[in-house]
Design an enzyme around this catalytic site. Structure first.
Site, short mmCIF file in Angstrom:
data_model
loop_
_atom_site.label_atom_id
_atom_site.label_comp_id
_atom_site.label_asym_id
_atom_site.label_seq_id
_atom_site.Cartn_x
_atom_site.Cartn_y
_atom_site.Cartn_z
N GLY A 194 0.80 -1.22 0.00
CA GLY A 194 0.00 0.00 0.00
C GLY A 194 0.83 1.27 0.00
O GLY A 194 2.02 1.27 0.34
N ALA A 213 1.79 2.19 3.61
CA ALA A 213 2.73 1.20 4.12
C ALA A 213 4.12 1.41 3.54
O ALA A 213 5.13 1.22 4.24
CB ALA A 213 2.24 -0.21 3.79
N ASP A 249 -2.97 -13.05 3.68
CA ASP A 249 -4.17 -12.41 3.15
C ASP A 249 -5.16 -12.23 4.29
O ASP A 249 -5.39 -13.16 5.07
CB ASP A 249 -4.78 -13.30 2.05
N LEU A 250 -5.75 -11.03 4.40
CA LEU A 250 -6.73 -10.78 5.46
C LEU A 250 -7.90 -11.76 5.45
O LEU A 250 -8.53 -12.00 6.48
CB LEU A 250 -7.29 -9.35 5.34
N ALA A 287 -3.06 -3.00 6.73
CA ALA A 287 -3.89 -3.64 5.72
C ALA A 287 -5.37 -3.51 6.06
O ALA A 287 -5.78 -3.78 7.19
CB ALA A 287 -3.52 -5.12 5.59
N TYR A 327 -22.45 4.27 4.46
CA TYR A 327 -21.59 4.28 5.65
C TYR A 327 -20.78 2.98 5.77
O TYR A 327 -20.23 2.70 6.84
CB TYR A 327 -22.42 4.47 6.90
N LYS A 372 -14.42 0.31 9.49
CA LYS A 372 -13.25 0.76 10.24
C LYS A 372 -13.56 0.87 11.73
O LYS A 372 -12.74 0.50 12.58
CB LYS A 372 -12.76 2.11 9.71
N PRO A 428 -5.80 8.27 10.78
CA PRO A 428 -5.46 9.27 9.77
C PRO A 428 -6.70 9.92 9.16
O PRO A 428 -7.74 9.28 8.98
CB PRO A 428 -4.71 8.48 8.69
N SER A 488 -6.83 8.66 -2.29
CA SER A 488 -6.69 10.09 -2.00
C SER A 488 -5.83 10.80 -3.04
O SER A 488 -6.14 11.93 -3.46
CB SER A 488 -6.12 10.30 -0.60
#
Length: 332
Positions: free
Chosen positions: A12, A15, A58-59, A79, A147, A153, A178, A193
């Protein structure tokens, strides 16, 4: 011997800068990637001397996490699924929550000293839009598609706090929240972003929604993660990482001012709110924008400044450097 850090989500944008910062501080870094075929790309992106190795994990799956965490002193967990690319229109909640639990449990089994989790200021949205928010603020949002990301998150971070508090003997836990992350792109694999700035520069955003973001520079964010990982006073804390708030119209004006003719395609006109709200019925991106129309976020980074001595650079510098990197890479 130097201490070892596992950085999850190693391919990422954020990262990459965190790995750079940690290598520069003398840490040995192991980065997780979903495929080891990505290792050379990440190594070229980071381009920093030091010991950098890779582990496949992997998540969405249990395999690989125990091996990745083995022998590590710290874990920096960046991640997370984003509502773009392969996760556009897909479930974010299960990967975010299950992935966080996988990382934390592997860290616990490995005897890791401290885990720093990259959360988001999306987890600190006040009930009253535009009200001040700090580390005591928690989002409480309805279960609606618009949402999906902030709920994922928020619930993932809450899961993490509940899990580490249920254990005795560690690991310590810190969350970094962040705001909108800006700063120079490392290659053509852009973050969402940075892609926003590219859209403005290339004319792909013909009009400007009446919204904005609090901004944090990715380089400052990497420093904050390193400080949160090493400072004795950081254990058990949340830290908001946010600088100045800029409306989209202010971002656009800044780009035109700094880059002149090269920013000729940057939009000037604002998109009426009613157009966004009407489009929200048919377009997921507009639906996500609708609640933020006319809302100036008021995020306080005073806790990070006080405890860790951290300071955000001017948002104008972050946006300028982001745009300059896109021009240098031939992406704008």
């Amino acid at each position: 011997m130097s201490e070892s850090v596992l950085v999850t989500g190693g391919s990422g944008f954020m990262a990459g800068y965190i790995v750079r910062e940690l290598l520069g501080r003398g840490f040995r870094v192991r980065a997780t990637v979903r495929s080891l075929a990505r290792a050379d790309t990440v190594r070229e992106r980071v381009a920093t001397p030091g010991e950098l190795t890779f582990a496949a994990a992997d998540l969405l799956h249990d395999d690989g996490w125990d091996a990745a965490a083995d022998g590590m002193d710290y874990v920096v967990h960046t991640a997370a699924p984003m509502p773009v690319g392969e996760f556009r229109g897909q479930d974010l909640l299960a990967p975010a929550r299950d992935g966080t639990r996988r990382v934390l449990r592997a860290a616990h089994r490995a005897g890791v000293r401290r885990v720093v989790m990259t959360s988001s200021t999306a987890t600190a949205i006040p009930a009253d839009p535009g009200a001040p928010a700090d580390e005591s603020t928690w989002s409480d949002l309805p279960d609606l598609p618009r949402y999906a990301y902030p709920r994922a998150k928020t619930l993932a971070e809450r899961d993490a706090w509940n899990l580490v508090r249920s254990w005795t003997g560690g690991p310590e836990f810190v969350a970094v929240l962040p705001a909108n992350i800006q700063g120079p792109a490392l290659d053509d694999d852009l973050s969402p972003s940075t892609s926003l700035i590219r859209m403005m520069l290339t004319g792909r955003m013909p009009m400007l929604p009446r919204t904005g973001y609090s901004i944090v520079d990715v380089r400052d964010l990497a420093v904050l993660h390193a400080e949160a990982m090493t400072s004795p006073d950081a254990a058990g804390q949340r830290f908001i990482a946010a600088g100045e708030f800029l409306w989209f119209r202010e971002m656009a004006a800044l780009l035109r001012d700094r880059f002149g003719d090269r920013a000729a395609k940057v939009p000037r006109r604002e998109l009426p709110d009613w157009v966004v709200r009407a489009g929200a019925r048919f377009n997921a991106e507009m639906d996500q924008l609708a609640p933020s129309l006319g809302v100036r976020t008021r995020l306080s980074a005073a806790h990070a400044e006080r405890v860790l001595g951290w300071k955000a650079r001017p948002a104008a510098d972050s946006l300028t450097d982001a745009a300059a990197s896109l021009f240098d890479l031939g992406l704008a």
